[in-house]
Design an enzyme around this catalytic site. Structure first.
Site, PDB file in Angstrom:
ATOM      1  N   LYS A   1       0.807  -1.221   0.000  1.00  0.00           N
ATOM      2  CA  LYS A   1       0.000   0.000   0.000  1.00  0.00           C
ATOM      3  C   LYS A   1       0.848   1.284   0.000  1.00  0.00           C
ATOM      4  O   LYS A   1       0.450   2.302  -0.557  1.00  0.00           O
ATOM      5  CB  LYS A   1      -0.924   0.027   1.224  1.00  0.00           C
ATOM      6  CG  LYS A   1      -1.950  -1.091   1.286  1.00  0.00           C
ATOM      7  CD  LYS A   1      -3.126  -0.786   0.434  1.00  0.00           C
ATOM      8  CE  LYS A   1      -4.309  -1.740   0.527  1.00  0.00           C
ATOM      9  NZ  LYS A   1      -4.224  -2.978   1.267  1.00  0.00           N
TER      10      LYS A   1
ATOM     11  N   GLU B   1      -9.926   5.642   3.238  1.00  0.00           N
ATOM     12  CA  GLU B   1     -10.708   4.541   3.780  1.00  0.00           C
ATOM     13  C   GLU B   1      -9.729   3.403   4.053  1.00  0.00           C
ATOM     14  O   GLU B   1      -8.671   3.340   3.439  1.00  0.00           O
ATOM     15  CB  GLU B   1     -11.762   4.082   2.767  1.00  0.00           C
ATOM     16  CG  GLU B   1     -11.268   3.073   1.699  1.00  0.00           C
ATOM     17  CD  GLU B   1     -10.189   3.595   0.753  1.00  0.00           C
ATOM     18  OE1 GLU B   1     -10.100   4.836   0.589  1.00  0.00           O
ATOM     19  OE2 GLU B   1      -9.427   2.781   0.202  1.00  0.00           O
TER      20      GLU B   1
ATOM     21  N   SER C   1       1.817  -9.753  -0.751  1.00  0.00           N
ATOM     22  CA  SER C   1       1.387  -8.353  -0.601  1.00  0.00           C
ATOM     23  C   SER C   1       1.616  -7.755   0.775  1.00  0.00           C
ATOM     24  O   SER C   1       1.794  -6.546   0.894  1.00  0.00           O
ATOM     25  CB  SER C   1      -0.080  -8.209  -1.001  1.00  0.00           C
ATOM     26  OG  SER C   1      -0.895  -9.065  -0.245  1.00  0.00           O
TER      27      SER C   1
HETATM   28  C1  LIG Z   1      -5.153  -4.052   1.161  1.00  0.00           C
HETATM   29  C2  LIG Z   1      -4.477  -5.335   1.017  1.00  0.00           C
HETATM   30  C3  LIG Z   1      -4.841  -6.243  -0.004  1.00  0.00           C
HETATM   31  C4  LIG Z   1      -6.010  -6.030  -0.928  1.00  0.00           C
HETATM   32  O1  LIG Z   1      -5.970  -4.868  -1.675  1.00  0.00           O
HETATM   33  P1  LIG Z   1      -5.583  -4.829  -3.214  1.00  0.00           P
HETATM   34  O2  LIG Z   1      -5.841  -3.416  -3.591  1.00  0.00           O
HETATM   35  O3  LIG Z   1      -6.483  -5.794  -3.927  1.00  0.00           O
HETATM   36  O4  LIG Z   1      -4.157  -5.192  -3.336  1.00  0.00           O
HETATM   37  C5  LIG Z   1      -4.089  -7.390  -0.150  1.00  0.00           C
HETATM   38  N1  LIG Z   1      -3.060  -7.666   0.680  1.00  0.00           N
HETATM   39  C6  LIG Z   1      -2.704  -6.837   1.682  1.00  0.00           C
HETATM   40  C7  LIG Z   1      -1.567  -7.209   2.562  1.00  0.00           C
HETATM   41  C8  LIG Z   1      -3.397  -5.651   1.882  1.00  0.00           C
HETATM   42  O5  LIG Z   1      -3.016  -4.840   2.867  1.00  0.00           O
END
Ligand SMILES: *Cc1c(COP(=O)(O)O)cnc(C)c1O
Length: 402
Positions: free
Chosen positions: A93, A115, A381
């Site tokens: 993010k 948000e 992620s």
């Molecule tokens: C916010 C988040 C997601 C989902 O959001 P995307 O915009 O689809 O990437 C996935 N993994 C993590 C660790 C997140 O913080």
């Protein structure tokens, strides 16, 4: 080899039949200002220099591309993890919030709203606001405030105000509604940092461009390790779609690369408690764009469900809706239980505790088959620190030895 069909946003803000900007009149001036200026601003050399400097020295990029030995043996392919979990603040993010805070400064905005679901976007926004000295208000569903308490504390430490959203399922969708309401009331002073590849044009494209650093790095890192600059598969979990968009971006038009999305099936796709948007969704408008969303036949949004707060959203980014509808990307869904098993497996076999969202991308490996020597890149992620309470409770409830 190369596909001539475009998966990028069109001049008018569409990805095929999805996208656009369906916004209240009161937000028109803001969205239009961003639309007419964002490409010029982000291509300025001074912007690029500041963005790249912060990604390197503040976020800690490039994030490693790690060959997971145990997973590679188990699945009979070369499994690489793109370690966005090692970024400052613990997820992908931050790539987007750095980009958007630099844009907000150049637009002369003093007040930032956001948000958040799992709290990762809220933390990443609170972080860049602290860095730049801007006021920060984060809207978060009341249910998510409870299940992601560590991230609420982090946002407060960073000086942000966390405002609970008490309507609907009290999760991400409801937090987004509150943020939009705030923006309408404070349009002149405020920039809304949307945390995923969703929202009215140009947000999906802007967020995708800020996240595109992920696939840019995958290209050269894979080349260094394997001699090839493209993987056979890229796999990413999808909430709104920003980590997937970043991991896919430089491979969108390379047919050698199969693009795979992992969606949250919650308690099961047909259970009535899921967030499997692309499978259950139909075309409609949510939060400013035309996309696939979970809705009743008369257009009421169906409350989504996933144990993972970051995937608990009834829509999907318009780029992803187009990638799926056109057949460019494939979707698999993983349930809460399958994701939890993947959390435990990665923790105990590789020594990496993934975020619950991320675990959905790992869980679908069991549903796929690979050829020996194929290179598979998974977008890791985020890290699991924020989910530890959920994990420990799950292990206890299911009598899995601690
Ligand atoms: C916010 C988040 C997601 C989902 O959001 P995307 O915009 O689809 O990437 C996935 N993994 C993590 C660790 C997140 O913080």
């Amino acid at each position: 080899m190369t596909n001539t069909f475009s998966y990028h946003v069109s001049e008018s803000g569409f990805y095929g039949e999805f996208g656009g900007a369906f916004i209240p009149e009161m937000l028109y001036a803001n969205v239009e200002e961003i639309r007419t200026k964002y490409l010029d601003i982000i291509s300025e050399p001074a912007f690029q220099e500041e963005f790249n400097h912060l990604l390197r020295d503040y976020v800690g990029r490039p994030s490693p591309l790690y060959r997971a030995e145990t997973l590679s043996r188990k699945y009979g392919a070369n499994i690489y993890l793109k370690r966005e979990d090692l970024n400052h603040t613990g997820a992908h993010k931050i790539n987007n919030t750095i980009g958007q805070i630099l844009l907000a400064k150049r637009l002369g905005k003093k007040r930032i709203i956001a948000e958040t679901g799992a709290g990762q976007h809220g933390v990443a926004t609170a972080t860049v606001c602290a860095l730049m000295g801007l006021e920060c208000i984060v809207y978060m569903g009341a249910v998510d405030i409870v299940r992601q308490a560590p991230n609420v504390a982090r946002m407060q430490m960073l000086g942000a105000s966390v405002v609970p959203a008490e309507s609907g399922s009290k999760t991400l969708k409801d937090a987004t509604n509150e943020a939009i309401r705030d923006w309408i009331n404070n349009a002149e002073t405020t920039h809304y940092i949307i945390g995923s590849a969703i929202g009215p044009h140009p947000y999906p494209d802007m967020v995708t461009r800020f996240q595109a650093i992920v696939s840019e790095e995958i290209q050269w890192q894979l080349k260094e390790k394997t001699g090839k600059d493209h993987p056979d598969y890229v796999i990413a979990c999808v909430g709104g779609g920003s980590n997937a968009a970043g991991a896919f971006y430089h491979f969108l038009h390379d047919d050698r690369v199969r693009l795979i999305l992992a969606e949250a099936a919650g308690k099961g796709i047909d259970s009535g408690h899921s967030a499997a948007t692309s499978i259950l969704g139909t075309k409609g408008i949510i939060h400013g764009c035309m996309t696939l969303l979970m809705q009743t036949s008369d257009g009421q949004i169906v409350e989504p469900y996933s144990l993972s707060a970051g995937l608990d959203y009834p829509g999907i980014g318009p780029m992803h809706a187009h990638l799926i509808k056109s057949g460019r990307a494939s979707v698999y869904a993983a349930t809460d239980d399958e994701a939890m098993m993947a959390v435990i497996e990665l923790s105990r076999s590789e020594g990496i505790i993934p975020a619950l969202e991320t675990a959905h991308a790992l869980a679908i490996l069991d549903k796929m088959t690979f050829k020996k020597d194929e290179n598979v890149v998974i977008s890791l992620s985020g890290r699991g620190d924020k989910d530890l309470n959920t994990y420990i409770k799950y292990l206890e409830d299911h009598q899995i030895p601690l």
